[in-house]
Design a protein around this motif. Sequence first.
Motif, mmCIF file in Angstrom:
data_model
loop_
_atom_site.group_PDB
_atom_site.id
_atom_site.type_symbol
_atom_site.label_atom_id
_atom_site.label_comp_id
_atom_site.label_asym_id
_atom_site.label_seq_id
_atom_site.Cartn_x
_atom_site.Cartn_y
_atom_site.Cartn_z
ATOM 1 N N ALA A 262 99.356 74.798 132.488
ATOM 2 C CA ALA A 262 97.896 74.699 132.451
ATOM 3 C C ALA A 262 97.505 73.313 131.986
ATOM 4 O O ALA A 262 98.035 72.794 131.025
ATOM 5 C CB ALA A 262 97.343 75.759 131.513
ATOM 6 N N LYS A 263 96.627 72.665 132.734
ATOM 7 C CA LYS A 263 96.162 71.354 132.312
ATOM 8 C C LYS A 263 94.808 71.086 132.941
ATOM 9 O O LYS A 263 94.330 71.878 133.746
ATOM 10 C CB LYS A 263 97.162 70.287 132.725
ATOM 11 C CG LYS A 263 97.459 70.296 134.208
ATOM 12 C CD LYS A 263 98.546 69.300 134.539
ATOM 13 C CE LYS A 263 98.913 69.421 136.004
ATOM 14 N NZ LYS A 263 100.059 68.619 136.372
ATOM 15 N N ALA A 264 94.219 69.975 132.570
ATOM 16 C CA ALA A 264 92.891 69.657 133.088
ATOM 17 C C ALA A 264 92.964 69.460 134.599
ATOM 18 O O ALA A 264 93.947 68.920 135.113
ATOM 19 C CB ALA A 264 92.383 68.385 132.424
ATOM 20 N N PRO A 265 91.936 69.916 135.340
ATOM 21 C CA PRO A 265 91.975 69.704 136.785
ATOM 22 C C PRO A 265 91.989 68.214 137.096
ATOM 23 O O PRO A 265 91.295 67.435 136.457
ATOM 24 C CB PRO A 265 90.685 70.364 137.284
ATOM 25 C CG PRO A 265 89.829 70.563 136.083
ATOM 26 C CD PRO A 265 90.746 70.632 134.901
ATOM 27 N N PRO A 266 92.832 67.793 138.067
ATOM 28 C CA PRO A 266 92.989 66.371 138.324
ATOM 29 C C PRO A 266 91.797 65.725 139.035
ATOM 30 O O PRO A 266 91.656 64.513 138.997
ATOM 31 C CB PRO A 266 94.234 66.311 139.210
ATOM 32 C CG PRO A 266 94.319 67.651 139.839
ATOM 33 C CD PRO A 266 93.748 68.607 138.863
ATOM 34 N N LEU A 267 90.967 66.515 139.681
ATOM 35 C CA LEU A 267 89.821 65.942 140.380
ATOM 36 C C LEU A 267 88.589 66.760 140.055
ATOM 37 O O LEU A 267 88.646 67.978 140.010
ATOM 38 C CB LEU A 267 90.014 66.003 141.898
ATOM 39 C CG LEU A 267 90.811 64.930 142.610
ATOM 40 C CD1 LEU A 267 90.714 65.155 144.103
ATOM 41 C CD2 LEU A 267 90.319 63.538 142.247
ATOM 42 N N ALA A 268 87.458 66.061 139.861
ATOM 43 C CA ALA A 268 86.203 66.774 139.679
ATOM 44 C C ALA A 268 85.443 66.740 141.005
ATOM 45 O O ALA A 268 85.726 65.925 141.874
ATOM 46 C CB ALA A 268 85.389 66.124 138.571
#
Lengths: 345, 319
Positions: A262-268
């Motif tokens: 689990a990690k921050a989404p790479p693209l917004a």
Amino acid sequence: MSALLELRDLRKLFPVRDALGRSRGAVRAVDGVSLSVAQGEVLAIVGESGCGKSTLGRLALRLIEPDAGEVRFGGEDLRALSPAALRARRRDMQLIFQDPFASLDPRMTVEAAIAEPMRLHGVVPRGQESAKVAEWLERVGLRADHARRWPHEFSGGQRQRIAIARALASGPKLVIGDEPVSALDVSIQAQVVNLLQDLIRDLGLTFVLISHDLAVVRHIADRVAVMYLGRIVELGETEQVFNRPKHPYTRALLAAVPGQGAKAPPLAGDVPSPMAPPSGCRFHTRCAHAVAKCREVDPMLPSEAHAAACHLAAELPPAIAPHETETGGERLRRLQAFFTQGTAA
Amino acid sequence: MSTPVLELDNLSVGFATDRGLVRAVEAVSFSVAPGQMLAVVGESGCGKSVTALAVMGLLPDSAQLGGRILFDGRDAREAQRGRDLAMVFQEPMTSLNPAFTAGEQVAEALRRHRGLAPRAAFDAAVEMLSRAQIPDAERRARQYPHQLSGGMRQRVMIAMALACRPRLLLCDEPTTALDVTVQAQIMALLDELRQETGTAVVLITHDLGVVADRADHVAVMYAGRVVEAAPAAQLFATPQHPYTVGLLGAAPRLVGGRGRLASIEGAVPDPLNLPPGCRFAPRCPFAEARCKQPPPLAEVAPGHSAACWRAPLDQVLAA
């Protein structure tokens, strides 16, 4: 290696009209794509919905007409062929679709479906079609007696096997698979992936895999082209592109594949509208590295073995290769060996 | 341990058809604690979606239900859909009403379940949409579903489902129709909201990667039954049911390796003609005579159960 398929600066616009039929502009589905596929190569075209990968596949087979650019198959310009000559040429190039429920005619028996391309292209002498159909059915992992049945009697995985047999029955040199395993459940998908790999190797096929599934691409393809908003943004050998991605979009795409913790989404945000792609580099609106130049100058794809259409490709920090959360280890591998070696009992 | 938010006790669901009774779900038991994510994993037809619909009370009247569904320790039929428990579906376009704006649809949930006045409900809806990371929420709230992208629509669904701070959220393949970068955004959003509100989540999915990243617990279903249940890390480290082992080998990996995939031969059994005993036995390389009897879901390690006569599978390797 000689190129079997060569695409040069292909462009395709789809006009968009409103409810009253007035023009509202055009979607630039494929916007200047050049690509060559070598004889015997497996090339994957990857990207998210709307990037133009399926349109590119259809342009390559001349199922739709490009607005500009050239398609050469075995050195011959497909656009210069007469309709009759093009029909004859179809014997050498076939398409496998995503949805085996839609691609088989429900009113044709399996035998009729597989025999049709044989008859159309005269590849098998009359009277020997049934035997050849039986051979193909066994080759794709079905039984000869399935020939008399109807498509609705088969599961999704079996139908995709039938669709593969139909595509291969005319003896094509080039096969384009448009998400050929995406609609299948994972255990069935594995069977069909294994089958495709066997057929590609045994028949020496040139295969273009259009897919959004990066793990499947990694597993099958020799080379990968990554598309974003109608353009190829990165092209190279599979190992290179996956382990040392150069383009920020490729990096984001790889980082977004689940199974890496689990990690921050790479693209917004979302992909911008293909009706009004951003100026300069099309990815600059979502790129964490973008500088002024990226907003103004459209980067070209250099002609290198591993190329990225990015002004900053040489300056970016080294990419982190994808890593998957390790599962099971040696114990799991030993247990799985029972499956690859077939059912005991 | 606190009372589970959701507890299934021996749930079964059958559908009468012209060709006989389809046992879609049989003897399924599991529970979810507050703030936890339980992943229910399996392939088409394994019964995972029917299980979720049963919890929501959305099955047709003709469905034959057995067993118990408890919400906060009480019969789930007393719980209020929308306020206590909510559901997010795979295809947001078919779940949203095309005739109302995104904001109106979220506001309606708030009016109905929290009794807010129309104006206050709309303001709260805009607030919810922006919490669901919809950029420019004020403007988006006034747009209709067809004006939004797939990822945006799924965010609206999540905002709507979470508007009343339900204690339980059921998500049925919430990201399957979405691109991988958008999928990552939605999963991160679900995690964030879960931590913020303490909502328990049941995630129904076929994607083992998503499960490995996000879930606390996993239940693997096959042909209507739970075949393995464990904490997520344990399930991936030491899977104990042959079906789980096969599934893990069938998924191609992002980190290379181009050998043959460990495919599971054959296909899922016909629900009208299920094999006696273990339903996976006809496809199982470990099957033996006693597999003709149905194996119970039994604990093979603390907190880890498998419905397999041969589990723990380490015995197979030692032999």
